[in-house]
Motif scaffolding. Sequence first.
Motif, short mmCIF file in Angstrom:
data_model
loop_
_atom_site.label_atom_id
_atom_site.label_comp_id
_atom_site.label_asym_id
_atom_site.label_seq_id
_atom_site.Cartn_x
_atom_site.Cartn_y
_atom_site.Cartn_z
N LEU A 128 21.79 29.41 19.14
CA LEU A 128 20.41 29.60 19.58
C LEU A 128 19.60 28.30 19.60
O LEU A 128 18.39 28.34 19.80
N GLN A 129 20.26 27.15 19.41
CA GLN A 129 19.51 25.91 19.27
C GLN A 129 18.70 25.55 20.51
O GLN A 129 17.57 25.04 20.39
N GLN A 130 19.23 25.82 21.70
CA GLN A 130 18.49 25.48 22.91
C GLN A 130 17.31 26.41 23.15
O GLN A 130 16.37 26.06 23.86
N TRP A 131 17.33 27.59 22.54
CA TRP A 131 16.21 28.52 22.69
C TRP A 131 14.94 27.93 22.12
O TRP A 131 13.84 28.22 22.60
N TYR B 177 19.56 15.79 11.71
CA TYR B 177 19.92 17.12 12.18
C TYR B 177 20.24 18.08 11.02
O TYR B 177 20.23 19.29 11.20
N LEU B 178 20.57 17.51 9.88
CA LEU B 178 21.08 18.33 8.78
C LEU B 178 19.96 19.00 8.01
O LEU B 178 19.49 18.52 6.98
N ASN B 179 19.51 20.11 8.50
CA ASN B 179 18.57 20.96 7.76
C ASN B 179 18.94 22.41 8.02
O ASN B 179 19.71 22.73 8.93
N THR B 180 18.43 23.28 7.21
CA THR B 180 18.82 24.70 7.25
C THR B 180 18.57 25.34 8.60
O THR B 180 19.40 26.10 9.11
N ILE B 181 17.43 25.01 9.21
CA ILE B 181 17.09 25.62 10.50
C ILE B 181 18.08 25.21 11.57
O ILE B 181 18.62 26.05 12.31
N ASN B 182 18.34 23.90 11.69
CA ASN B 182 19.28 23.43 12.72
C ASN B 182 20.69 23.97 12.51
O ASN B 182 21.37 24.35 13.47
N ILE B 183 21.13 24.01 11.26
CA ILE B 183 22.48 24.53 10.98
C ILE B 183 22.57 26.00 11.37
O ILE B 183 23.52 26.43 12.03
N ASP C 241 14.75 24.54 21.62
CA ASP C 241 14.84 23.12 22.00
C ASP C 241 15.20 22.25 20.80
O ASP C 241 14.62 21.19 20.57
N ARG C 242 16.19 22.70 20.03
CA ARG C 242 16.69 21.95 18.89
C ARG C 242 17.98 21.23 19.26
O ARG C 242 18.68 21.64 20.19
N PRO C 243 18.36 20.17 18.54
CA PRO C 243 19.59 19.43 18.87
C PRO C 243 20.85 20.21 18.57
O PRO C 243 20.87 21.07 17.69
N SER C 244 21.91 19.88 19.29
CA SER C 244 23.23 20.49 19.07
C SER C 244 24.10 19.53 18.26
O SER C 244 24.14 18.33 18.55
#
Length: 363
Positions: free
Chosen positions: A138-141, A125-131, A143-146
């Motif tokens: 906006l993660q669910q927009w 999960y630890l990457n710039t986009i997910n953070i 479909d990224r993990p929380s």
Amino acid sequence: MGKDRADIAQFTALRGFASIWVFGYHFKQYIVSLEPNLTRVMRIFDFGYLGVDIFFILSGFILAHTYSNKIDVTASTFRLEVKNYFLKRVARIMPIYILTTVAALLLNIYAAKENLRVSYTNPEYLNTINISLNFAGLQQWLDRPSFNGPSWSVSCEIAVYIFFPLLISLVTIVHKKRFLAFHFLFFVFAYILYLLPLFVKHHSFNINPRMLQCFSEFSMGVLLREFAPSYRIRQSHRTITLFGLVTLFVLLFYSRRFYQLGFLATPLLVILLILVIYLSNHSKSFFLSKIWIPLGLWSYSLYLSHGIWQSVLELSDIRSIKNLLFFRFAQIFLLLSLPIFTAGLLYRFVENPLRRKIVAYCS
């Protein structure tokens, strides 16, 4: 308290019930591991994730009740009204959301360092986009993990909060009946897409089902408020009302045992529950008692912070609690009281004061 808020004050306690239900759903495995004899009792939390359905439908109902007569696209104060609406939404959800996301990020960093992988922590999960997406909500927009598991629903609600003023503004452009017809068709379309994977095994549908769930159930709440009758249930029907509330709660607790039928029945049961509470003055007096109101006030903090405690428990192992206290029920008390006590502190010293300060500063 204004008239609009007084009419729906009883729903504060309902949010408390919903958050406790979700909390119990995530923690029942730890309680049972400490005391296996409580397995039957804890089955009441088997479908505690349905508390999120209550949150979504209740959000639509409350926002429609509060703002449907205030956001007017033809009014000269339209920009100010919308600005105040978004300001209150940000002040309501973001302080605790940011704080718990920071805690979840730190747990993810620790998990990556120790090469651990549990429910809400994963080194991938630890990457710039997910953070970035997690901190913006906006993660669910995409479909990224929380980082913090329960925060997925907050991300979905942010989307409907943005959508809501546009939706309500349509009332001033088209006739109200046409608006309600359009909104009803939108709700049906979104809910059918949400249920499609349950009934059709092979499909090419690829939209985030959680986002569809949020939009469809939020729309249910808006429609429920628009069609809610103006009368109140008589005081003489108190016993019938109480029986109806208990029945609805019991049916809701076990609705998903019927799988496909349960997915159809759950929103209907939540709608009936909200309607009975809204129309009944004696149920209002019950839900406004000093016992339940604190749970409602702490509900948002409890909902987000219990995910942090769940990650802590999984990373440290439940045996740490067993080693800390000898008596089983003392262990269970500690397990349950820590998240609730944390929620109370977060509401008292973070959520409530920061919300007031943000609104006062920007007004």
